[in-house]
Design a protein around this motif. Structure first.
Motif, PDB file in Angstrom:
ATOM      1  N   ASN A   1       0.920  -1.273  -0.037  1.00 44.06           N
ATOM      2  CA  ASN A   1      -0.010   0.045   0.130  1.00 44.06           C
ATOM      3  C   ASN A   1       0.816   1.215   0.024  1.00 44.06           C
ATOM      4  OD1 ASN A   1      -2.542   1.485  -0.022  1.00 44.06           O
ATOM      5  ND2 ASN A   1      -2.421   1.630   2.395  1.00 44.06           N
ATOM      6  N   MET A   2       1.821   1.286  -0.817  1.00 46.37           N
ATOM      7  CA  MET A   2       2.676   2.608  -1.139  1.00 46.37           C
ATOM      8  C   MET A   2       2.252   3.791  -1.992  1.00 46.37           C
ATOM      9  SD  MET A   2       4.898  -0.238  -2.374  1.00 46.37           S
ATOM     10  CE  MET A   2       5.458  -0.376  -3.957  1.00 46.37           C
ATOM     11  N   PHE A   3       1.249   3.341  -2.799  1.00 45.20           N
ATOM     12  CA  PHE A   3       0.811   4.239  -3.573  1.00 45.20           C
ATOM     13  C   PHE A   3      -0.555   4.582  -3.485  1.00 45.20           C
ATOM     14  CE2 PHE A   3       4.401   2.951  -6.054  1.00 45.20           C
ATOM     15  CZ  PHE A   3       4.993   4.314  -6.703  1.00 45.20           C
ATOM     16  N   ILE A   4      -1.015   6.111  -3.636  1.00 37.47           N
ATOM     17  CA  ILE A   4      -2.285   6.440  -3.575  1.00 37.47           C
ATOM     18  C   ILE A   4      -2.892   6.727  -4.811  1.00 37.47           C
ATOM     19  CG2 ILE A   4      -3.808   8.384  -2.898  1.00 37.47           C
ATOM     20  CD1 ILE A   4      -1.950   8.715  -0.408  1.00 37.47           C
ATOM     21  N   THR A   5      -1.948   7.176  -5.741  1.00 43.42           N
ATOM     22  CA  THR A   5      -2.389   7.347  -7.172  1.00 43.42           C
ATOM     23  C   THR A   5      -1.342   6.599  -7.991  1.00 43.42           C
ATOM     24  OG1 THR A   5      -4.077   9.295  -6.635  1.00 43.42           O
ATOM     25  CG2 THR A   5      -3.321   8.855  -8.784  1.00 43.42           C
ATOM     26  N   ILE A   6      -1.651   6.072  -9.163  1.00 44.09           N
ATOM     27  CA  ILE A   6      -0.566   5.511  -9.853  1.00 44.09           C
ATOM     28  C   ILE A   6      -0.894   6.281 -11.388  1.00 44.09           C
ATOM     29  CG2 ILE A   6       0.261   3.736 -11.304  1.00 44.09           C
ATOM     30  CD1 ILE A   6      -0.511   2.014  -8.729  1.00 44.09           C
ATOM     31  N   SER A   7       0.119   7.070 -11.641  1.00 52.52           N
ATOM     32  CA  SER A   7      -0.445   7.851 -12.921  1.00 52.52           C
ATOM     33  C   SER A   7       0.217   7.581 -14.280  1.00 52.52           C
ATOM     34  CB  SER A   7       0.238   9.292 -12.865  1.00 52.52           C
ATOM     35  OG  SER A   7       1.735   9.470 -12.470  1.00 52.52           O
ATOM     36  N   GLU A   8      -0.436   5.960 -14.448  1.00 53.55           N
ATOM     37  CA  GLU A   8       0.169   5.148 -15.598  1.00 53.55           C
ATOM     38  C   GLU A   8       0.264   5.915 -16.916  1.00 53.55           C
ATOM     39  OE1 GLU A   8      -1.214   1.034 -15.322  1.00 53.55           O
ATOM     40  OE2 GLU A   8       0.253   0.681 -16.892  1.00 53.55           O
ATOM     41  N   LYS A   9      -1.021   6.523 -17.107  1.00 56.12           N
ATOM     42  CA  LYS A   9      -1.100   7.099 -18.437  1.00 56.12           C
ATOM     43  C   LYS A   9       0.025   7.979 -18.806  1.00 56.12           C
ATOM     44  CE  LYS A   9      -4.568   8.967 -21.240  1.00 56.12           C
ATOM     45  NZ  LYS A   9      -4.735  10.622 -21.163  1.00 56.12           N
TER      46      LYS A   9
ATOM     47  N   LYS B   1       0.113  18.733 -11.520  1.00 59.58           N
ATOM     48  CA  LYS B   1      -0.942  18.998 -12.481  1.00 59.58           C
ATOM     49  C   LYS B   1      -1.861  17.892 -13.053  1.00 59.58           C
ATOM     50  CE  LYS B   1      -1.592  22.715 -15.967  1.00 59.58           C
ATOM     51  NZ  LYS B   1      -2.181  22.406 -16.958  1.00 59.58           N
ATOM     52  N   ASP B   2      -3.038  18.201 -13.017  1.00 61.77           N
ATOM     53  CA  ASP B   2      -3.813  17.079 -13.618  1.00 61.77           C
ATOM     54  C   ASP B   2      -3.956  15.885 -12.799  1.00 61.77           C
ATOM     55  OD1 ASP B   2      -5.155  18.968 -15.202  1.00 61.77           O
ATOM     56  OD2 ASP B   2      -3.737  18.399 -16.749  1.00 61.77           O
ATOM     57  N   VAL B   3      -3.140  15.560 -11.887  1.00 61.14           N
ATOM     58  CA  VAL B   3      -2.878  14.335 -11.103  1.00 61.14           C
ATOM     59  C   VAL B   3      -3.431  14.617  -9.564  1.00 61.14           C
ATOM     60  CG1 VAL B   3      -1.567  12.518 -10.185  1.00 61.14           C
ATOM     61  CG2 VAL B   3      -1.172  13.495 -12.581  1.00 61.14           C
ATOM     62  N   ARG B   4      -4.411  13.723  -9.134  1.00 56.67           N
ATOM     63  CA  ARG B   4      -4.983  14.123  -7.885  1.00 56.67           C
ATOM     64  C   ARG B   4      -3.840  14.258  -6.788  1.00 56.67           C
ATOM     65  NH1 ARG B   4      -8.365   9.455  -4.473  1.00 56.67           N
ATOM     66  NH2 ARG B   4      -6.455   8.319  -5.348  1.00 56.67           N
ATOM     67  N   THR B   5      -4.017  14.954  -5.777  1.00 53.40           N
ATOM     68  CA  THR B   5      -2.901  15.213  -4.671  1.00 53.40           C
ATOM     69  C   THR B   5      -3.985  15.385  -3.539  1.00 53.40           C
ATOM     70  OG1 THR B   5      -1.380  16.684  -6.231  1.00 53.40           O
ATOM     71  CG2 THR B   5      -1.070  16.854  -3.847  1.00 53.40           C
ATOM     72  N   SER B   6      -3.875  14.181  -2.751  1.00 52.05           N
ATOM     73  CA  SER B   6      -4.844  14.216  -1.757  1.00 52.05           C
ATOM     74  C   SER B   6      -4.344  14.422  -0.281  1.00 52.05           C
ATOM     75  CB  SER B   6      -5.236  12.569  -1.381  1.00 52.05           C
ATOM     76  OG  SER B   6      -4.248  11.793  -1.130  1.00 52.05           O
ATOM     77  N   CYS B   7      -2.871  14.424   0.081  1.00 52.79           N
ATOM     78  CA  CYS B   7      -2.427  14.542   1.324  1.00 52.79           C
ATOM     79  C   CYS B   7      -2.786  13.560   2.326  1.00 52.79           C
ATOM     80  CB  CYS B   7      -2.840  15.894   2.112  1.00 52.79           C
ATOM     81  SG  CYS B   7      -1.658  17.219   1.189  1.00 52.79           S
TER      82      CYS B   7
ATOM     83  N   LEU C   1      -8.959  16.355   0.944  1.00 55.33           N
ATOM     84  CA  LEU C   1      -8.498  16.590  -0.403  1.00 55.33           C
ATOM     85  C   LEU C   1      -8.456  15.387  -1.441  1.00 55.33           C
ATOM     86  CD1 LEU C   1      -5.497  18.898   0.339  1.00 55.33           C
ATOM     87  CD2 LEU C   1      -7.687  19.521  -0.649  1.00 55.33           C
ATOM     88  N   GLN C   2      -9.361  14.557  -0.964  1.00 57.43           N
ATOM     89  CA  GLN C   2      -9.369  13.461  -1.659  1.00 57.43           C
ATOM     90  C   GLN C   2      -9.825  13.138  -3.053  1.00 57.43           C
ATOM     91  OE1 GLN C   2     -12.258  10.890   0.456  1.00 57.43           O
ATOM     92  NE2 GLN C   2     -11.488   8.894  -0.522  1.00 57.43           N
ATOM     93  N   ASN C   3     -10.339  14.291  -3.315  1.00 58.27           N
ATOM     94  CA  ASN C   3     -10.745  14.414  -4.958  1.00 58.27           C
ATOM     95  C   ASN C   3      -9.955  15.744  -5.563  1.00 58.27           C
ATOM     96  OD1 ASN C   3     -12.333  12.070  -5.070  1.00 58.27           O
ATOM     97  ND2 ASN C   3     -13.598  13.163  -4.096  1.00 58.27           N
ATOM     98  N   PHE C   4      -9.206  16.311  -4.766  1.00 64.36           N
ATOM     99  CA  PHE C   4      -8.518  17.458  -5.239  1.00 64.36           C
ATOM    100  C   PHE C   4      -7.366  17.190  -6.382  1.00 64.36           C
ATOM    101  CE2 PHE C   4      -4.925  20.697  -4.339  1.00 64.36           C
ATOM    102  CZ  PHE C   4      -5.556  21.722  -5.109  1.00 64.36           C
ATOM    103  N   ILE C   5      -7.889  17.939  -7.435  1.00 64.30           N
ATOM    104  CA  ILE C   5      -6.820  17.711  -8.757  1.00 64.30           C
ATOM    105  C   ILE C   5      -6.117  19.109  -8.995  1.00 64.30           C
ATOM    106  CG2 ILE C   5      -6.629  17.350 -11.075  1.00 64.30           C
ATOM    107  CD1 ILE C   5      -8.911  15.443 -10.821  1.00 64.30           C
ATOM    108  N   PRO C   6      -4.638  19.362  -8.546  1.00 67.52           N
ATOM    109  CA  PRO C   6      -4.265  20.854  -8.593  1.00 67.52           C
ATOM    110  C   PRO C   6      -4.166  21.070 -10.108  1.00 67.52           C
ATOM    111  CG  PRO C   6      -2.850  19.216  -7.093  1.00 67.52           C
ATOM    112  CD  PRO C   6      -3.984  18.480  -8.161  1.00 67.52           C
ATOM    113  N   PRO C   7      -4.221  22.618 -10.368  1.00 66.17           N
ATOM    114  CA  PRO C   7      -4.141  23.035 -11.442  1.00 66.17           C
ATOM    115  C   PRO C   7      -2.725  23.499 -11.824  1.00 66.17           C
ATOM    116  CG  PRO C   7      -4.734  24.866 -10.145  1.00 66.17           C
ATOM    117  CD  PRO C   7      -4.732  23.717  -9.113  1.00 66.17           C
ATOM    118  N   TYR C   8      -1.661  23.022 -11.079  1.00 68.33           N
ATOM    119  CA  TYR C   8      -0.359  23.341 -11.344  1.00 68.33           C
ATOM    120  C   TYR C   8       0.645  22.124 -10.709  1.00 68.33           C
ATOM    121  CZ  TYR C   8       0.351  25.125  -6.450  1.00 68.33           C
ATOM    122  OH  TYR C   8       0.589  25.020  -5.100  1.00 68.33           O
ATOM    123  N   ASN C   9       1.855  22.355 -11.324  1.00 64.62           N
ATOM    124  CA  ASN C   9       3.085  21.492 -10.711  1.00 64.62           C
ATOM    125  C   ASN C   9       3.792  22.106  -9.663  1.00 64.62           C
ATOM    126  OD1 ASN C   9       2.745  18.817 -11.967  1.00 64.62           O
ATOM    127  ND2 ASN C   9       3.664  19.815 -13.910  1.00 64.62           N
ATOM    128  N   ALA C  10       3.999  21.461  -8.539  1.00 69.72           N
ATOM    129  CA  ALA C  10       5.058  21.828  -7.542  1.00 69.72           C
ATOM    130  C   ALA C  10       6.239  22.227  -8.510  1.00 69.72           C
ATOM    131  CB  ALA C  10       5.294  20.814  -6.526  1.00 69.72           C
TER     132      ALA C  10
END
Lengths: 503, 496
Positions: free
Chosen positions: B41-49, B85-91, B96-105
């Motif tokens: 269980n190390m990943f929350i989101t896998i941005s495969e695409k 950007k465009d990938v969920r960032t939940s903390c 922020l479970q469904n928060f999708i940032p509009p920018y990249n750190a």
């Protein structure tokens, strides 16, 4: 017995209430972008279009201080004779509100940009004051802070516009050195003149670019200050005067009836012309101030410039002449009257006409000022047109004044020439005067002839005059003016006509 | 192909350039490894695409022999508190479970600019408040070390960047970013047998890192080797006009010679006695002594030093942390983004319900105490006093760096605890023990590096921490590389 004694007591003290008024002014900084973000600070943009990620407090965004806003703050502080602090800091002020997206406002609470200033200004409202008087107010501090957004509450929902959120504000906190609404209004006017002169705030109160909060309290002579009330967000200079006046009277009435004034925030109802208690701030808020950790302390330098720092000395030297100084120069160097100087300095456009014309021709400054204040302003009022659109026609104005100063035309002709100008006449005054034959008749022989003609045509009036009714002279002068198309030199005619009538 | 995952970044880049395999082959291997280690269980989101797209572009660059950098095509993971950007960032929070940032750190953007492939967002304690990666709405992350499929219990990976650590340790990626406020990168590095770097405050931009404690947060780097850490650092360090706390001096990339050419002769190393906490496990103490002896034998000068304010760090940190948390969390009100509770009676009620449902009890506890410390009547007593203590701790470092160049301490007091033991303690107890050795560096802003040394008798990683002056990463990493070469830690990926 007791009742009447009380009445006596009250009556005696009624006149002895003293009112104390202090101002807090929020002035939006004239800058292209916001205090901590690069989004535009334009007033006219459509809803929620000037909103950067930081303005919307998107997680992870950071504030970046806008240099222009700091410069504007320093310039304003210098113009108001403040000590500019070499190190100032930003704090977070916490409270929840829909149009404050971060849950806190970044401001300068503990270490403001500047402190201990002062401002001298003239108080004069015709009809209220017999003559102008000088007043001085001390400034406690000037701090930079973020503006909030705007909320719009409908029946079933609240809407938020973040265009204004994060715009740079200067908060100017004045000591309560004022005693009534007219002084408060006069201070706001002078402040607007200063800020507009140094170009740090548009001072368009109708756009909310300058917002005034006032503190009002009353107390008896030789007693400590009374409990104060605060009136928030007053939107015009006249409303400042009216709101303070109303609030002082309200407090006096309360006290005279034996009630206490309570410390509360009130709003000015501009329609009903009363102040009303605002409900939402009953509890005293603890804003839990904390230093803003994402901004380093703001360092300024003086003279010896370190890289990237703002140089106070350089800004001081680039400061334009301030209104008080202009008034002094107009009076002392150009020998205008105090009233003339005040009127010109109160009106930027008129002052520009004056300053430019005085350079152009050999005009007597005092005469020029008088003409601008009467004939020119009269024409502007009659035409209801913004004279700023005619600043490129300085020559026309100067030439007209010159023609009048050299007695080639009279005051009426000058007025008509100004009207021609405002109507869009592109010619020059001498051409118009020549073409329409508007030259003043100053030749004494010619005037005498005209007077004699007038007397022949109005025997009845002549008889009345000679019978002792000397006030018909005025009527005769009127006829003479009409007869010559306002061209006759009336001062000379007055002498000649009197001489002829008394022969 | 599977054993390629245990390789280091430099070699992978070389092999890619030689055309031995393509970036897509590597990505594919990583994805398979992720699938295989899913129960951890190390990943929350896998941005495969997104990863595929980036990898395809990278493979074209390699075909034309024009990779952007040594990082080009290298799969990496990012802790789920960095905006992508465009990938969920939940903390790790319902808020922020469904928060999708509009920018990249900035960190993410720089990695993308260097050609790296972002494979996913890793698990953490909610808003990084924890030291175990157990308090996430996505569940706890399990340590690969000591993990057995058939057991109910497992060892915690440390935290709060536990997801990133396990991702690197399992070979699911070659490096990962965590964040480090009190030890959140070094602590899981220590428990998972990784190199963990907390850079100097202000060296790497914080823009886009969702803050815990703004004045101490830094992006932290987790890799299997010091060299890999250097590549990750070189790709991300340097000025950022969008972060006013980021230093404006230009960054010169660090290059470290091969370990054989490194010498530590006459380097002065301090052993601060105050780090020998009463809770220090014997095996950690032994390791500490062994390594000190090893370094002395290699020519270094070992000195005992004193840093008297060390033990105040934790209590001081807890005040500063809670105050900033109270402030930073104020923006989560359900109005513009994130979770909003169904509540229409009033705006205030909507705020209250949203915040009461959206945050876990640890976050709410910190918000409440933080606001208490910030009350006008308490400010001087707590917040201001904590700032003064922070200064004293920082002065301890200034003083000690007059005498020595490097400090050698444990990273954690123990090896990775069992989950069942760990959760018996309260969050504040957990943090106070876990952060004991790591926290002071955050107070002072200095760089600190955790280096895995060896395995304990029951097969768990033992690590030590190196600390040095502000902006002396080059020295610190070179020293770390020397030590790494001497101890030859048995990395998990090599054992698979």
């Amino acid at each position: 017995m007791i009742i009447s004694e009380n009445l006596w007591y009250t009556k005696t003290f009624f006149r002895k209430w003293q009112s104390v008024v202090g101002l807090e002014v929020h002035a939006q900084i004239m800058a292209d972008t916001k205090l901590f973000s690069a989004s535009s600070s334009s007033f006219l943009s459509s809803t929620n279009t000037n909103v950067s990620f930081h303005d919307a407090s998107i997680p992870g965004t950071l504030p970046v201080l806008n240099k222009r806003c700091v410069e504007a703050g320093v310039i304003t502080a210098l113009a108001l004779d403040c000590n500019v602090n070499m190190i100032s800091m930003f704090d977070r002020k916490h409270y929840f509100y829909g149009d404050m997206p971060a849950g806190y406002q970044i401001t300068q609470q503990r270490h403001p940009l500047a402190s201990d200033g002062s401002c001298k200004f003239i108080v004069f409202t015709p009809g209220i004051h017999k003559s102008p008087y000088m007043k001085e107010v001390k400034i406690k501090q000037i701090q930079l802070e973020q503006d909030s957004g705007k909320s719009l509450h409908c029946d079933d929902r609240s809407l938020v516009d973040l265009n204004r959120a994060g715009m740079g504000l200067m908060e100017l906190v004045f000591h309560p050195d004022l005693s009534d609404g007219e002084e408060a209004a006069a201070l706001v006017k002078e402040l607007c003149r200063i800020l507009k002169r140094v170009e740090t705030c548009s001072c368009k109160m109708e756009e909310g670019a300058l917002r005034v909060d006032v503190n009002v309290s009353i107390h008896r002579c030789n007693e400590p200050l009374g409990i104060r009330t605060e009136i928030k967000n007053i939107g015009s200079v006249r409303a400042v005067a009216a709101a303070v006046k109303y609030e002082i009277e309200r407090q006096i009435k309360l006290k005279n009836k034996g009630y206490d004034v309570i410390n509360e925030t009130r709003a000015w109802d501009a329609e009903k012309k009363i102040t009303v208690a605002m409900r939402d701030k009953e509890e005293k808020q603890d804003y839990r101030y904390m230093p803003e950790p994402n901004l380093s302390p703001l360092f300024l330098s003086t003279g010896d410039v370190h890289q990237g720092l703002i140089d106070i000395e350089q800004l001081k030297q680039s400061l334009p002449e301030l209104p008080a100084k202009t008034r002094e120069r107009l009076e002392k160097t150009l020998e205008l009257t105090a009233d003339q100087a005040m009127i010109l300095v109160n009106d930027d456009v008129l002052l520009t006409f004056f300053e430019d014309c005085v350079k152009k021709k050999e005009l007597i400054p005092k005469f020029l000022a008088k003409t601008l204040i009467y004939e020119f302003s009269n024409a502007v009022n009659k035409m209801n047109i913004d004279p700023a659109n005619f600043l490129h026609r300085i020559d026309f104005v100067a030439d007209t004044v010159y023609l009048m100063q050299t007695r080639q035309i009279n005051r009426d002709t000058a007025l008509n020439l100004f009207i021609e100008l405002l109507q869009g006449n592109t010619g020059d005054p001498l051409q118009i005067v020549t073409k329409k034959n508007l030259f003043q008749i100053t030749d004494e022989a010619e005037l005498e002839l005209l007077c004699k003609e007038l007397m022949n045509e109005n025997k009845k009036l002549v008889d009345l005059y000679r019978g002792g009714k000397t006030k018909v002279l005025k009527a005769m002068m009127g006829i003479l003016a009409a007869k010559t198309n306002q061209r006759a030199d009336m001062a000379k005619c007055d002498q000649i006509l009197k001489k002829l009538l008394n022969e | 192909m599977d054993n390629i995952l245990s390789n280091n970044i430099r070699n992978i880049s070389k092999l890619l350039l030689e055309g031995r395999f393509s970036t897509l082959d590597i990505l594919d291997a990583c994805m398979k490894r992720i699938e295989k280690t899913k129960p951890l269980n190390m990943f929350i989101t896998i941005s495969e695409k997104l990863a595929k797209e980036q990898s395809e572009k990278s493979s074209i660059r390699y075909k034309t022999q024009k990779p952007k950098s040594v990082m080009d095509g290298i799969p990496i993971a990012i802790k789920d508190n960095f905006c992508t950007k465009d990938v969920r960032t939940s903390c790790g929070s319902m808020m922020l479970q469904n928060f999708i940032p509009p920018y990249n750190a900035t960190v993410c953007q720089k990695l993308i600019d260097a050609g790296a492939v972002l494979i996913g967002k890793t698990n953490l304690d909610e808003f990084a408040m924890g030291s175990g990666t157990v308090d996430s709405i996505f569940g706890a992350t399990k340590n690969i070390w000591g993990y057995k499929d058939d057991l109910d219990d497992f060892h915690i990976p440390g935290g709060s960047s536990g997801g990133s650590a396990v991702a690197v340790a399992t070979g699911s990626c070659f490096g990962a970013f965590g964040s480090d406020t009190g030890g959140s990168t070094r602590n899981p590095a220590s428990y998972c047998g990784l190199v963990g770097l907390k850079p100097t405050y202000g060296l790497i931009s914080r823009l886009g890192l969702i803050p815990l404690v703004n004045s101490m947060d830094v992006p932290g780097i987790l890799t299997r080797t010091v060299d890999d850490c250097v590549y990750m650092l070189n790709a991300t360090a340097g000025p950022d006009p969008k972060d006013s706390t980021c230093v404006s001096m230009p960054y010169s990339p660090i290059r470290i010679p091969p370990a054989a050419n490194l010498s530590i002769k006459n380097v002065k190393i301090g052993i601060p006695k105050e780090y020998a906490s009463e809770y220090l496990e014997d095996e950690v103490l032994e390791t500490w002594n062994e390594v000190a002896a090893l370094l002395e034998n290699a020519g270094a000068i070992i000195k005992q030093v004193s840093m008297p304010h060390t033990e105040l760090s934790i209590v001081c940190y807890s005040i500063l942390n809670q105050c900033e948390v109270a402030s930073n969390m104020a923006r989560y009100d359900g109005v513009q983004y994130g979770f909003r509770a169904t509540e229409n009676s009033s705006t205030e009620q909507m705020y209250a319900k949203t915040r009461s449902l959206g945050f876990n009890s640890v976050v709410k506890h910190r918000i409440l105490t933080g606001n208490y410390f910030l009350l006008n009547r308490n400010y001087e007593k707590y917040f201001e006093k904590a700032l003064k203590v922070r200064r004293l701790i920082s002065n301890d470092f200034d003083n000690v760096f007059e005498e020595v160049q490097i400090l050698l301490t444990p990273t954690t007091l123990t090896t990775a605890p069992l989950f069942s033991d760990y959760i018996k303690k309260s969050n504040s107890e957990q943090c106070s023990q876990q952060d004991f050795c790591t926290q002071p560096a955050n107070m002072a802003g200095i760089p600190a590096l955790s280096i895995p040394i060896k395995l304990s008798r029951n097969g768990l990683p033992l690590s030590l921490q190196l600390m040095s002056k502000n902006f002396s990463e080059a020295t610190l990493l070179a020293f770390g590389k020397f030590l790494e070469d001497k101890v030859k830690f048995p990395h998990y990926v090599r054992e698979v």
